[in-house]
Design an enzyme around this catalytic site. Structure first.
Site, short mmCIF file in Angstrom:
data_model
loop_
_atom_site.label_atom_id
_atom_site.label_comp_id
_atom_site.label_asym_id
_atom_site.label_seq_id
_atom_site.Cartn_x
_atom_site.Cartn_y
_atom_site.Cartn_z
N CYS A 117 40.18 12.97 28.84
CA CYS A 117 39.64 12.32 30.03
C CYS A 117 38.13 12.16 29.94
CB CYS A 117 39.95 13.15 31.29
SG CYS A 117 41.63 13.01 31.87
N ARG A 122 32.79 18.54 27.31
CA ARG A 122 33.38 19.89 27.32
C ARG A 122 33.19 20.42 25.91
NH1 ARG A 122 38.98 19.23 30.80
NH2 ARG A 122 39.02 17.06 30.21
#
Length: 421
Positions: A117, A122
């Site tokens: 996504c 991250r």
């Protein structure tokens, strides 16, 4: 590309069976790489991310057999290629979870940097630093993490690892790797999400020695080998929370079978403050809602705080609640992308950096909207359930990555919703 057509205005009544958790099933599929013995996972959800992970480990030479009643049998005895290529990793960040198990069992691994996504960076640096502390040599070249043990070293070595930030996948990767390391590993600043103790319980069934899972300090005594087991994947708390918000917004009375109230205390507290009735019952949660609720301010944070994965869905509820609420997102920097789509439906939301200020409106108006990520998709579905007229949600392949037959479950409790091919 599939779309969802929703005709709003229906209240919801009946029962929903909550599926196994995506965020538990994915690391547990990777945990099967730690042993040459067969492992059976039960309550595995039928999701695109799960299909991708199964394809990824099949590509390594693992036998994966989907059985009845949500069971999957995994046999990694013939694993012959400890590599996760970009073509299979690019759509799913959880693929990085193969790194620790492969390195622990085979002493080497090549794993592409992950995709997934578009909700902000991250970084995997915490995974790399933790494995390096256990003696691994890791370089990043041409988009791949290439890991191996030094010459003459046959196993990872236990270490005390304090991550710079709380990371769920980082905790899971290091936990799995440590089970086959030589000596003791202590994970400080460990994530505490319910999916982590569920993974730890599976590893213990495989013969691992683990203490403190579910707390911020996990202690692992490495063993020489792990064996097969049977394990039931824990119920999906985010699917549960999504249906809680849907019923709270649309009104009605629904039993969420297998839902765990103890895994959603922060969300349930806000729903009760808003005016919904949420009750823990035998093997589930009952949610009842009638009339317009009160908008609630909240701030996302690590478990047991309010989960970032529930932010978008609760914002959809706030959009049609009375009063003004402030929502602060502290986990991901790009996780307000659903706001523009909610505004297209008539929501009143202003964004200032990490803060969204919402003033509830009496009704939304159906329109065509576009899903931008997994949880944004769910928020638009909830908004469509309460909007006047028809709402068409495009790009629902995001939704299929994390929700097992969502439209069928909603139809089963009275929603007017259909999938358009």
């Amino acid at each position: 590309m599939d779309k969802l057509l929703i005709r709003g205005g229906q209240t919801l009544h009946g029962e929903v069976l909550i599926s196994g958790a995506k965020n538990a099933a994915l690391p547990e599929l990777c945990a099967c790489l730690l042993t040459a013995d067969p492992v059976t996972l039960r309550n595995v959800p039928r999701l695109q991310d799960v299909v991708t992970m199964q394809k990824l480990i099949r590509n390594m030479g693992v036998q994966v057999e989907r059985q009845g009643d949500g069971a999957v049998r995994i046999d990694a005895g013939g694993l012959n290629s400890p590599e996760a290529p970009y073509e299979l990793v690019k759509t799913m960040r959880a693929s990085v979870l193969a790194l620790g198990p492969l390195l622990a069992r085979f002493g080497e691994a090549t794993v592409s940097l992950p995709g997934g996504c578009a909700i902000g960076s991250r970084p995997v640096d915490q995974h790399i630093k933790g494995l390096q502390a256990m003696g691994a040599q890791i370089v990043v070249e041409h988009g791949y993490m290439i890991a191996k043990l030094p010459a003459g070293q046959t196993r990872l070595r236990g270490a005390r690892i304090a991550t710079d930030m709380v990371t769920v996948t980082g905790t899971e990767n290091l936990l799995m790797a440590a089970t086959l390391a030589e000596g003791e590993t202590i994970l400080e600043n460990a994530a505490q999400e319910p999916e982590i103790p569920d993974l730890a319980e599976m590893l213990i069934r495989m013969g691992a020695h683990i203490e403190g899972h579910g707390s911020s300090r996990i202690r692992i005594q490495g063993v020489d080998r792990l064996h097969g087991c049977e394990h039931q994947v824990v119920a999906d708390r985010i699917e549960t929370g999504t249906f809680l918000c849907a019923v709270a917004a649309a009104g009605g009375d629904v039993l969420l079978r297998h839902g765990r109230a103890d895994h959603l205390e922060a969300v349930i507290e806000k729903l009760r403050d808003a005016g919904a009735r949420v009750t823990a019952v035998d093997d589930g949660i009952r949610v009842q809602s009638s009339g317009r609720l009160k908008a609630q301010s909240f701030r996302t944070t690590e478990y047991p705080g309010f989960p970032t994965d529930m932010q978008a869905q609760f914002m959809a509820l706030n959009a049609v609640s009375s009063g003004t609420a402030k929502v602060t997102e502290t986990i991901f920097e790009n996780r307000f992308m659903h706001v523009n789509e909610l505004v297209r439906l008539g929501a009143n939301i202003q964004i200032d950096g990490k803060v969204a200020v919402m003033e509830g409106v009496e009704r939304l108006s159906g329109a065509t909207v576009m899903a931008t990520d997994l949880r944004a998709s769910a928020s638009l579905v909830i908004a469509g359930l309460v909007a006047d007229g028809e709402t068409l949600v495009d790009r629902i392949y995001h939704l299929d990555r994390g929700y097992d037959q969502m439209e069928a479950k909603l139809r089963g409790i009275g929603a007017d919703i259909e999938r358009l091919k």
